[in-house]
Write an enzyme that holds these catalytic residues in place. Structure first.
Site, PDB file in Angstrom:
ATOM      1  N   HIS A 122      49.742  56.170  49.081  1.00 49.73           N
ATOM      2  CA  HIS A 122      48.691  55.960  48.088  1.00 49.73           C
ATOM      3  C   HIS A 122      48.879  56.804  46.843  1.00 49.73           C
ATOM      4  CE1 HIS A 122      46.586  53.287  50.616  1.00 49.73           C
ATOM      5  NE2 HIS A 122      46.349  54.168  51.548  1.00 49.73           N
TER       6      HIS A 122
ATOM      7  N   ARG B  19      33.967  36.807  37.269  1.00 51.97           N
ATOM      8  CA  ARG B  19      33.684  36.400  38.651  1.00 51.97           C
ATOM      9  C   ARG B  19      32.348  37.008  39.050  1.00 51.97           C
ATOM     10  NH1 ARG B  19      38.727  38.826  38.726  1.00 51.97           N
ATOM     11  NH2 ARG B  19      40.478  37.357  38.793  1.00 51.97           N
TER      12      ARG B  19
ATOM     13  N   ARG C 256      31.703  32.406  35.725  1.00 52.57           N
ATOM     14  CA  ARG C 256      31.904  31.406  36.775  1.00 52.57           C
ATOM     15  C   ARG C 256      30.776  31.503  37.785  1.00 52.57           C
ATOM     16  NH1 ARG C 256      37.243  31.908  40.289  1.00 52.57           N
ATOM     17  NH2 ARG C 256      36.047  33.607  41.205  1.00 52.57           N
TER      18      ARG C 256
ATOM     19  N   GLU D 287      41.231  23.272  39.192  1.00 54.33           N
ATOM     20  CA  GLU D 287      41.989  23.867  40.298  1.00 54.33           C
ATOM     21  C   GLU D 287      42.257  22.893  41.434  1.00 54.33           C
ATOM     22  OE1 GLU D 287      39.733  27.161  41.901  1.00 54.33           O
ATOM     23  OE2 GLU D 287      37.859  26.203  41.375  1.00 54.33           O
TER      24      GLU D 287
ATOM     25  N   ASN E 242      46.012  29.653  40.409  1.00 53.86           N
ATOM     26  CA  ASN E 242      46.320  30.086  41.783  1.00 53.86           C
ATOM     27  C   ASN E 242      46.009  28.978  42.787  1.00 53.86           C
ATOM     28  OD1 ASN E 242      46.579  32.387  40.317  1.00 53.86           O
ATOM     29  ND2 ASN E 242      45.116  33.604  41.481  1.00 53.86           N
ATOM     30  N   ASP E 243      44.768  28.478  42.733  1.00 50.54           N
ATOM     31  CA  ASP E 243      44.406  27.417  43.668  1.00 50.54           C
ATOM     32  C   ASP E 243      45.078  26.102  43.290  1.00 50.54           C
ATOM     33  OD1 ASP E 243      43.015  28.791  45.531  1.00 50.54           O
ATOM     34  OD2 ASP E 243      41.035  28.440  44.660  1.00 50.54           O
TER      35      ASP E 243
ATOM     36  N   ARG F 257      49.271  30.345  49.928  1.00 46.34           N
ATOM     37  CA  ARG F 257      50.048  31.432  49.313  1.00 46.34           C
ATOM     38  C   ARG F 257      50.161  32.650  50.204  1.00 46.34           C
ATOM     39  NH1 ARG F 257      46.550  34.186  44.646  1.00 46.34           N
ATOM     40  NH2 ARG F 257      48.649  34.644  44.026  1.00 46.34           N
TER      41      ARG F 257
ATOM     42  N   CYS G 239      42.952  30.808  33.626  1.00 43.89           N
ATOM     43  CA  CYS G 239      42.448  32.091  34.108  1.00 43.89           C
ATOM     44  C   CYS G 239      43.095  32.499  35.422  1.00 43.89           C
ATOM     45  CB  CYS G 239      40.924  32.061  34.236  1.00 43.89           C
ATOM     46  SG  CYS G 239      40.307  30.790  35.335  1.00 43.89           S
TER      47      CYS G 239
END
Lengths: 90, 554
Positions: B184, B291, B327, B426, B449-450, B460, B497
């Site tokens: 870390h 988000r 969103r 998406e 992404n989706d 993914r 996005c």
């Protein structure tokens, strides 16, 4: 006693945030909950604590067995099952 | 003559400065013949103090938008762990002094982890060690921290994550004897942007204070007493890196555009109101994705209208004159909420999620829409719908928005009835019907992404198929092109996005497809902005053509 076998699919396994959510969920119920990592046969069945989750090293794809006993054993197993099946919201 | 020490891992960047040996404050001495109950009382107080310090660090990291915040929460949990508590209690009751008891039990727990057959878990032994140090620190109480000279290179045995984030900002870099490449400490150094090398070995500890050190985080090396030539090469690299940073900083207040002036707006993705500041600092011209899940997660009941209103308002306060795309709740079977019992689904990604959940729980949706309509009076709020597959989905949401506006009007509450209502693109269905959606929607935003996951039919996160998931696959580029064309024909703006939007290598093709806005993690903005400023519209179009036909180049 209520028992369930689950597969952990979220990327980090039972570490970091998922471990935190897992331990806090168990603490919210009265029953005692133990966990065993079936994918690491050399590990023991242990009570669910932050350290124990570290030492049984549950990674993505591992199978775990949860056992709960106490007055709300069905509820705690249901809540934990939901967390695992829904990948801790990752 | 310089000596090079090779480390196990590094945090990118170069730093040159005098060595400063950093030492942990001395461990408190236990009172002699302390009764066990007094010792245990001190132990529990130290546990509480250490846990609350770690939680405060987690909050601070979270407020600066750093993902590593979770680590401190995890350590706070370990500080209060039953195995630790039970072990220490047993030893103290047997008459062992408290400090020694803590050290013994922590060492045992650490040893358990160090013996595991998994390198990742072996490194978690370091978490346990850090927890022990935090406890000892809490036991010792507050002590004056040493004065570290500005520009120094910290040399330490090892640094716990908490110690790493506590280092003053004027430190040039650090080198530690211990530590591994996935620890870390190094992750936190990267997040802070401090050049660092870990796992250098004991030799570094014998370097006298003031010795010149060159920390090269990219090569994971430390050069002790570098000679003239090495120093000059390093200084040139430092200058080049600084120049790149300055070039990008100079672009900060300029709006995003191509070399020939064609505008491409650069917006930020944020997940909490606190990240709006980060967006502004990186020169975001708007928020392309706010988000709202954070409002709904980790709690027993859903947030009410006023709480949501306050959160949205906080973002406006930070970015007053910017468009803010908010969103609506994007949660599904894969993100469980205690107050939202969702039956387990065989395939959550094809199940009740995003807008589909809102359709099942219109009460939650109405509360959120009302909060959004109220905030829209104060700024440029756009409402974005996740997981839209058909024009009927959008029509349903629009009717809901009308209903929320009517209810607010009837109650005499100040609101804007008609903020832009747009669609996150998406699903392949939304792309194929993009022309129909574009006639009803105020804007599009590609959720790459989706979209990539659904287009390529690859999860993914899949253990063996993940390599087949590529957001820059030609199939995905063609999807984006179809959506962009529909948006252009309907005269509505289109942005992106997903993660692809923050990739400097993808930026030319995205601009070339005619996207009006790229939204990304705030830290990605400077590099993308610079990349766009280097190319012309014709070059962007050529990049887009190459992306669409990438399969022909093999």
């Amino acid at each position: 006693m209520t028992e369930v076998v689950l597969t952990v699919n979220n990327p980090v396994g039972l570490h970091a945030r998922p471990a935190k959510v897992f331990v806090e969920t168990v603490r919210a119920y009265k029953s005692t909950v133990t966990i065993q990592n079936l994918s690491r046969p050399q590990t023991k069945e242990v009570p669910v604590t932050a350290f124990n989750l570290l030492q049984i090293g549950v990674r993505q794809g591992h199978q775990i067995r949860l056992r709960a006993s106490g007055e709300d054993e069905a509820e705690v197993i249901a809540a934990l099952t939901k967390l695992v099946e829904e990948n801790f919201g990752e | 003559m310089g000596v090079v020490l090779q480390g196990a891992g590094g945090a990118a960047g170069l730093a040159f400065g005098p060595a400063y040996r950093w030492q942990r404050a001395a461990v408190a001495v236990d009172p002699p013949h302390e009764p066990p109950d007094a010792a245990l009382a001190r132990f529990h107080a130290a546990q509480r103090a250490a846990a609350s310090r770690l939680r405060a660090l987690a909050e601070r990291q979270r407020a600066s938008g750093l993902r590593e915040a979770d680590l401190f929460d995890a350590q706070a949990l370990l500080v209060e762990d039953e195995t630790l508590t039970d072990g220490v209690t047993a030893l103290v009751l047997e008459g062992e002094p408290l400090t020694q008891a803590i050290q013994t039990v922590v060492a045992q727990m650490q040893a358990v982890l160090a013996e595991l057959d998994d390198p990742y878990l072996r490194e978690r032994a370091a978490d346990m060690a850090a927890v022990g140090l935090e406890l000892l620190r809490a036991l010792a109480g507050d002590q004056a921290s040493p004065t570290i000279p500005p520009g120094a290179i910290i040399v330490a045995d090892d640094l716990t994550p908490a110690e790493t984030v506590d280092l003053p900002h004027h430190v040039a870099g650090f080198a530690t004897a211990g530590g591994g490449p996935t620890g870390h400490t190094i992750i936190l150094a990267r997040a802070r942007g401090v050049p660092a090398v870990v796992g250098v070995g004991e030799a570094i500890l014998h370097v006298p204070d003031g010795t010149s050190l060159l920390v090269d985080g990219d090569a994971a090396t430390v050069l002790i007493d570098p000679d003239e030539a090495a120093l000059q090469a390093a200084q040139e690299r430092i200058a080049a890196l600084q120049a790149a940073r300055q070039r990008r900083a100079a672009l900060r207040d300029r709006s995003g555009q191509l070399r020939d002036g064609r505008p491409v707006a650069l917006w930020a993705n944020i997940g909490r109101p606190a990240e709006a500041r980060l967006a502004r600092e990186h020169g975001a011209e708007g928020v392309g994705l706010f988000r709202t899940e954070f409002l709904f997660l980790d709690r027993a009941t859903p947030p009410d209208e006023d709480e949501q209103y306050a959160a949205y308002r906080a973002v406006l306060a930070e970015l007053p004159d910017c468009p803010i795309v908010i969103r609506t709740l994007d949660i599904g079977g894969d993100k469980p909420l205690p107050y939202l019992p969702l039956p387990p689904e065989a395939n959550p990604f094809l199940g009740v999620r995003g807008l589909r959940l809102s359709m099942q729980r219109p009460d939650l949706f109405q509360t959120q829409l009302r909060a959004l309509l109220r905030v829209a009076v104060h700024g440029d709020i756009w409402i974005m719908l996740p997981m839209v597959a058909t024009p009927a989905d959008l029509a349903w949401a629009r009717a809901q928005l009308g209903e929320a506006a009517a209810a607010l009007a009837a109650a005499g509450v100040d609101h804007r009835p008609d903020p832009p209502l747009g669609v996150m693109i998406e699903t392949p269905a939304a792309v194929v019907l993009a022309d129909q959606l574009a006639r009803q929607a105020a804007f599009f935003s590609i959720g790459s992404n989706d979209l990539a996951q659904y287009t390529l039919a690859v999860d993914r996160g899949h253990a063996t198929l993940a390599a087949r998931y590529r957001a820059d696959d030609p199939a995905v580029w063609r999807m984006i092109e179809l959506a962009a064309r529909a948006a252009r024909q309907a005269g509505i703006p289109i942005g992106i996005c997903g993660e692809l939007g923050g990739d400097p290598n993808a930026a030319p093709a995205l601009a070339g497809l005619g996207l009006d806005e790229l939204s990304m993690a705030p830290a990605s903005i400077p590099a993308v902005k610079e990349r766009l400023a280097q190319i012309t519209w014709a070059e962007a179009q050529a990049a887009a053509a190459r992306a669409l036909g990438a399969e022909e180049q093999g």
